[in-house]
Design a protein around this motif. Structure first.
Motif, PDB file in Angstrom:
ATOM      1  N   UNK A  12       0.833  -1.208   0.000  1.00  0.00           N
ATOM      2  CA  UNK A  12       0.000   0.000   0.000  1.00  0.00           C
ATOM      3  C   UNK A  12       0.861   1.248   0.000  1.00  0.00           C
ATOM      4  N   UNK A  13       1.937   1.199   0.795  1.00  0.00           N
ATOM      5  CA  UNK A  13       2.826   2.357   0.878  1.00  0.00           C
ATOM      6  C   UNK A  13       3.475   2.600  -0.487  1.00  0.00           C
ATOM      7  N   UNK A  16       0.982   3.994  -2.837  1.00  0.00           N
ATOM      8  CA  UNK A  16       0.685   5.402  -2.498  1.00  0.00           C
ATOM      9  C   UNK A  16       1.735   6.310  -3.130  1.00  0.00           C
ATOM     10  N   UNK A  20       1.142   9.095  -6.044  1.00  0.00           N
ATOM     11  CA  UNK A  20       1.445  10.523  -5.879  1.00  0.00           C
ATOM     12  C   UNK A  20       2.392  11.001  -6.972  1.00  0.00           C
ATOM     13  N   UNK A  23       1.176  11.190 -10.619  1.00  0.00           N
ATOM     14  CA  UNK A  23       0.375  12.404 -10.894  1.00  0.00           C
ATOM     15  C   UNK A  23       1.270  13.553 -11.281  1.00  0.00           C
ATOM     16  N   UNK A 103       5.623   9.064   8.817  1.00  0.00           N
ATOM     17  CA  UNK A 103       4.857   9.156   7.562  1.00  0.00           C
ATOM     18  C   UNK A 103       5.161  10.472   6.843  1.00  0.00           C
ATOM     19  N   UNK A 104       5.395  10.362   5.563  1.00  0.00           N
ATOM     20  CA  UNK A 104       5.804  11.567   4.830  1.00  0.00           C
ATOM     21  C   UNK A 104       4.582  12.233   4.220  1.00  0.00           C
ATOM     22  N   UNK A 106       2.429  14.365   1.594  1.00  0.00           N
ATOM     23  CA  UNK A 106       2.369  14.343   0.120  1.00  0.00           C
ATOM     24  C   UNK A 106       3.201  15.475  -0.459  1.00  0.00           C
TER      25      UNK A 106
ATOM     26  N   UNK B 473      -0.046   4.602   9.084  1.00  0.00           N
ATOM     27  CA  UNK B 473      -0.475   6.000   9.272  1.00  0.00           C
ATOM     28  C   UNK B 473      -0.056   6.826   8.056  1.00  0.00           C
ATOM     29  N   UNK B 474       1.136   6.564   7.584  1.00  0.00           N
ATOM     30  CA  UNK B 474       1.632   7.281   6.411  1.00  0.00           C
ATOM     31  C   UNK B 474       0.751   7.000   5.203  1.00  0.00           C
ATOM     32  N   UNK B 475       0.324   5.744   5.115  1.00  0.00           N
ATOM     33  CA  UNK B 475      -0.538   5.380   3.982  1.00  0.00           C
ATOM     34  C   UNK B 475      -1.872   6.115   4.075  1.00  0.00           C
ATOM     35  N   UNK B 477      -2.516   8.892   5.660  1.00  0.00           N
ATOM     36  CA  UNK B 477      -2.310  10.325   5.420  1.00  0.00           C
ATOM     37  C   UNK B 477      -2.101  10.594   3.920  1.00  0.00           C
ATOM     38  N   UNK B 478      -1.278   9.735   3.334  1.00  0.00           N
ATOM     39  CA  UNK B 478      -0.963   9.935   1.911  1.00  0.00           C
ATOM     40  C   UNK B 478      -2.211   9.840   1.030  1.00  0.00           C
ATOM     41  N   UNK B 479      -3.001   8.785   1.266  1.00  0.00           N
ATOM     42  CA  UNK B 479      -4.215   8.627   0.444  1.00  0.00           C
ATOM     43  C   UNK B 479      -5.186   9.753   0.683  1.00  0.00           C
ATOM     44  N   UNK B 481      -4.468  12.748   1.407  1.00  0.00           N
ATOM     45  CA  UNK B 481      -3.978  13.913   0.654  1.00  0.00           C
ATOM     46  C   UNK B 481      -4.166  13.706  -0.847  1.00  0.00           C
ATOM     47  N   UNK B 482      -3.917  12.457  -1.268  1.00  0.00           N
ATOM     48  CA  UNK B 482      -4.028  12.143  -2.690  1.00  0.00           C
ATOM     49  C   UNK B 482      -5.447  12.351  -3.185  1.00  0.00           C
ATOM     50  N   UNK B 485      -6.963  15.818  -4.157  1.00  0.00           N
ATOM     51  CA  UNK B 485      -6.761  16.412  -5.486  1.00  0.00           C
ATOM     52  C   UNK B 485      -7.853  16.002  -6.464  1.00  0.00           C
ATOM     53  N   UNK B 486      -8.507  14.824  -6.133  1.00  0.00           N
ATOM     54  CA  UNK B 486      -9.468  14.278  -7.084  1.00  0.00           C
ATOM     55  C   UNK B 486     -10.868  14.846  -6.917  1.00  0.00           C
ATOM     56  N   UNK B 501      -7.041  13.936   7.125  1.00  0.00           N
ATOM     57  CA  UNK B 501      -5.650  14.370   7.055  1.00  0.00           C
ATOM     58  C   UNK B 501      -5.210  15.020   8.372  1.00  0.00           C
ATOM     59  N   UNK B 505      -2.490  13.670  10.973  1.00  0.00           N
ATOM     60  CA  UNK B 505      -1.312  14.454  11.360  1.00  0.00           C
ATOM     61  C   UNK B 505      -1.160  14.505  12.887  1.00  0.00           C
TER      62      UNK B 505
END
Lengths: 119, 728
Positions: A12-13, A16, A20, A23, A103-104, A106, B473-475, B477-479, B481-482, B485-486, B501, B505
């Motif tokens: 999943x990571x 993701x 990102x 895009x 976690x980074x 976006x 958690x990163x996943x 948060x990332x999704x 955020x992703x 945009x949609x 989000x 955080x």
């Protein structure tokens, strides 16, 4: 437009990061197996590799070493959920361009990638 | 032993005993005088009586012979006148006779028929005298006649002529007159005796005086010895000292150079260096012959040696006593100074003795404690526990140990108490010794240790959790955020994604804090400028804080203290402290005072971060450094900030503590310039201050060219590249 490989034991990571960065117009391949990633890099050297430090069999640092062997020009961003001084130091020594903590964000990921590719 | 059964027997002895006592009480001189007088007088009496008796016998015998001769002579001469009846001649005969000797009292002549013809009596003839001495058988007769003038020897001699008896001649001789020479002899004897007595008395008294003077001297010295003066010298100095006699130059000999003591009293004390001539019999020794005296001198010399020996003994005793006293004081000092409580009990568990620490603890002098039991001194539960342990120790005859808490002086104190049975020389248990040591501090350390172990385990757990949770958690948060945009930015989905989000955080922050908390040991320490580190953070946050009506006032020590530390982690501490202070004054606004001071002698630097907020309630104070403790509303803080800061400061070998309300001394310690900037006292809350102590790197790093250069270098780096947001 760059060729990027992502290696993370959690698919999943990887997906993701792939989503990102795709895009942003990059060509991204996500791997969960170390050998596949190294082989892919050996076949055609990517512009950038984003490596998780905690992997299934090897550590990200070992993978970094291997990739640098097969494709010395590739730029590498290390990504870890458990940053330690040793891995950070070792990564920099082996030629990693950046060292990010999960976690980074976006936006952070996008800017880091741009930054590294611009170097 | 008094004999009560026969008291009568003692009565007879009483006068004799009284005399004996009186004699015993007499002075020596009187005794000698009385003795001499008695002997001389007795001798005189014996002489006088014997001599007088012998003389009087001789004189009387001679007188009798003479009287007979005179009487017979008279009888012969009276024969012729008697025949002739010549009375005149007869009278002349008797008168002449009486004139011849004064001891002739009378003389008379009687005819044959007893008629007195002539006599010498002046005042008439006593008629009864004629019958006093009758002659029988015409022989001589002598009788003693008792007259008023004394005893008289009466001689009667017959006057014969040619065988016929013509008459009788009588002659009276005075016995007293006869004994006159004897009396004179007795007077002479008496006179000689008196003179002898006088001479003997004078000589005796002189001798007695000489003897008693020396005895009195001894007595005086004995009295002064009794009074404690042992430096007496009773014996006279020797005429020649032993080392002079022997000319030995033997300085190691104890007798050498001692003019007072005689060497023969030191027999047995003389060492082996004494020449052979010295250890022979003293009687043959020239020293003894020259210096030995009579018994009194011997006594005096023995007395001197005795006092010297006594003196030595007393000195040794005094030394031993002083030594003993020193030991006692040492023991007492140990007992008094030791912080442990020491008490001694008898078999009935009554106090026999207690040391100062214990008497201070129970606020009672030792005299009052003695005789009491634990029930009198401790609270019932405490006393019961102590009594049980003490009895068990006495009954089992074994050492007992227990940890006992005491709350009598306010606040709980813990004691490690040991009961030791005390035995006498025969091994019987005669009491109990109890020693108690205050273990409160050790207990606190134990609790701290437990706490830090707990924190460490918690840290490991937190680290593990954080590590595992970071990726998912990163996943998320990332999704989130992703996906944003949609979708349309005005749509509800977009808003929901923003919420996901935002909360993700928050989770990320918590995980980040947890990681920081769990990995406090990992740090990159280097020499760094403390002031720069603090000021960097202050500059960074002051604008944001200003918007919240919080002003930051700094009062920095300009001596540039250099410490050995991890700049990033320390910055995290400063941010934490500043954030906490800001959050405390979130509603009211106020001031944060940041002060640093360098303590060179203590080799430390101290940072105060104080606020003018409402302060920390006392019940919350002990828990503020605990992980996940927070007074903030849910979602506003994780409660990890201070515990992370605590860990970081501990990792730097420093300490951090909080005080609330702010002590007045804090404001007084500020520089006048800083004090002017403070908000007026009325606008200030009780406030809180966090005090952080950090050890200095080393001594040279204070206010030296090295330290200045480090600080300047850091300053330049700051100026050229703007500070990143410090890693949270």
């Amino acid at each position: 437009m760059a060729r990027i490989i992502v290696l993370d034991d959690v698919s999943d990571q990887g997906t993701l990061v792939k989503r990102i960065l795709e895009r942003k117009g990059h060509e991204v391949t996500a791997f969960t197996e170390e050998e596949e990633a190294i082989n892919a890099a050996a076949k055609t050297a990517p512009d950038l590799a984003i490596l998780d430090i905690k992997l299934k069999k090897m550590t990200g640092v070992e993978v970094l070493e291997e990739i640098k062997k097969v494709a010395p020009s590739v730029k590498v961003i290390m990504l870890t959920g458990y940053p330690t001084l040793e891995t950070a130091r070792e990564s920099v020594r082996l030629g990693a361009s950046d060292y990010c903590v999960k976690p980074i964000d976006k936006d952070e990921l996008e800017s880091k990638v741009e930054e590294v590719l611009a170097m | 032993m008094p004999d009560f059964k026969a008291p009568s027997r003692r009565i007879g002895f009483r006068p004799f005993a009284g005399v004996l006592r009186a004699v015993e009480r007499m002075k020596f001189r009187t005794k000698i005088a009385l003795g001499i007088s008695g002997i001389v007088i007795a001798m005189a009496i014996i002489f006088a009586v014997t001599l007088g008796e012998m003389a009087s016998r001789a004189v009387l015998s001679e007188g009798r012979k003479r009287g007979r001769t005179v009487a017979e002579n008279l009888a012969m001469r009276a024969a012729e006148p008697l025949i002739a009846d010549d009375l005149l001649r007869l009278k002349n005969l008797v008168d002449e006779l009486k004139k011849v000797s004064p001891d002739i009292v009378y003389a008379f002549i009687m005819d044959e028929s007893g008629n007195v013809l002539a006599h010498t009596f002046q005042n008439g003839f006593p008629v009864e005298l004629t019958e006093a001495n009758p002659i029988s058988d015409d022989n001589f007769s002598l009788v003693i006649v008792d007259t008023s003038a004394g005893y008289i020897y009466d001689f009667a001699a017959p006057v014969r002529l040619a065988g016929s008896n013509l008459g009788t001649v009588r002659l009276g001789l005075s016995r007293e007159q006869l004994l006159e020479p004897v009396s004179r002899l007795n007077v002479a004897v008496l006179a000689i005796s008196s003179v002898s007595l006088l001479i003997a008395l004078i000589a005796g008294l002189a001798f007695a005086h000489r003897v008693t003077r020396r005895i009195n001297l001894l007595k005086k010295h004995a009295e002064s010895v009794v009074m404690g003066n042992l430096d007496v010298q009773s014996a006279p100095l020797p005429t020649r000292h032993c080392w002079e006699c022997m000319n030995c130059n033997l300085t190691t000999c104890p007798a050498y150079g001692d003019p007072l003591r005689r060497c023969w009293y030191m027999a047995g004390h003389l060492d082996d260096n004494v020449p052979d001539s010295c250890v022979e019999s003293c009687r043959d020794c020239v020293i003894y012959r020259q210096n030995a005296g009579d018994e009194i001198q011997n006594l005096a010399e023995a007395f001197d040696v005795m006092s010297v020996t006594l003196n030595t003994h007393i000195k040794e005793l005094r030394e031993a006593e002083a030594n003993l006293r020193r030991q006692q004081e040492l023991l007492r000092t140990i007992m008094t100074v030791t912080p442990d409580f020491i008490a001694l009990f008898d078999n009935n568990l009554r106090y026999m003795s207690a040391n100062k620490a214990f008497t201070d603890f129970v606020h009672m002098p030792e005299e009052e404690i003695i005789g009491k039991t634990d029930e009198d001194l401790f609270a019932p539960e405490n006393a019961r526990r102590r009594a049980i342990e003490a009895r068990a120790a006495l009954e089992t005859d074994q050492v007992r140990k227990a940890e006992i808490s005491d709350t009598s002086n306010g606040g709980e104190r813990w004691f490690h108490v040991v009961w030791t049975p005390v035995r006498d020389s025969e091994g019987r248990t005669v009491g109990l010794l109890r020693t108690s040591r205050d273990m409160t501090e050790v207990r606190e350390y134990q609790e701290q240790l437990l706490h830090s172990q707990k924190m460490e385990s918690l840290g490991k757990l937190a680290g593990g959790v954080a590590h595992e949770i970071n990726t998912p958690l990163g996943v998320i948060l990332g999704y989130a955020q992703l996906l944003q945009d949609d979708v349309d930015h005005d749509s509800q989905i977009y808003k929901d994604l923003r919420t996901i989000e935002k909360q993700a955080k928050v989770c990320r922050q918590i995980v980040s804090d947890l990681l920081g908390f769990s990995r406090r040991a990992e740090s990159t320490k280097r020499e760094m400028c403390l002031n720069n580190s603090v000021m960097e953070v202050v500059t960074l946050v002051s604008h944001t804080f200003y918007l919240d009506h919080v002003e930051i006032i700094t009062d920095m020590d300009d001596r540039m203290p250099i410490i050995f530390g991890d700049p990033e982690k320390l910055k995290q501490v400063w941010i934490n402290l500043l954030n906490n202070a800001r959050d405390a004054m979130h509603e009211t606004g106020g001031a944060i005072i940041v002060k640093t001071r360098l303590y060179t002698p203590l080799q430390k630097v101290t940072i105060w971060v104080a606020d003018t907020g409402p302060g920390i309630p006392p019940d919350a104070m002990p828990k503020i450094f605990d992980p996940f403790f927070s007074t903030k509303a849910v979602g506003e803080g994780t409660g990890l900030g201070l515990s992370v800061s605590f860990g970081i400061i501990e990792d730097h070998d420093g300490s951090i503590e909080a005080t609330s309300p702010l002590p007045n001394s804090f404001f007084e310690s500020l520089t006048p310039q800083t004090q002017q900037k403070l908000p007026p006292p009325n606008d200030r809350g009780p406030g809180t201050v966090f005090v952080v102590d950090l050890p200095l790197d080393h001594e040279e790093s204070i206010d030296t060219p090295v330290s200045s250069s480090i600080c300047k270098q850091e300053q330049q780096e700051l100026d050229t590249e703007p500070a990143d947001t410090p890693a949270a």
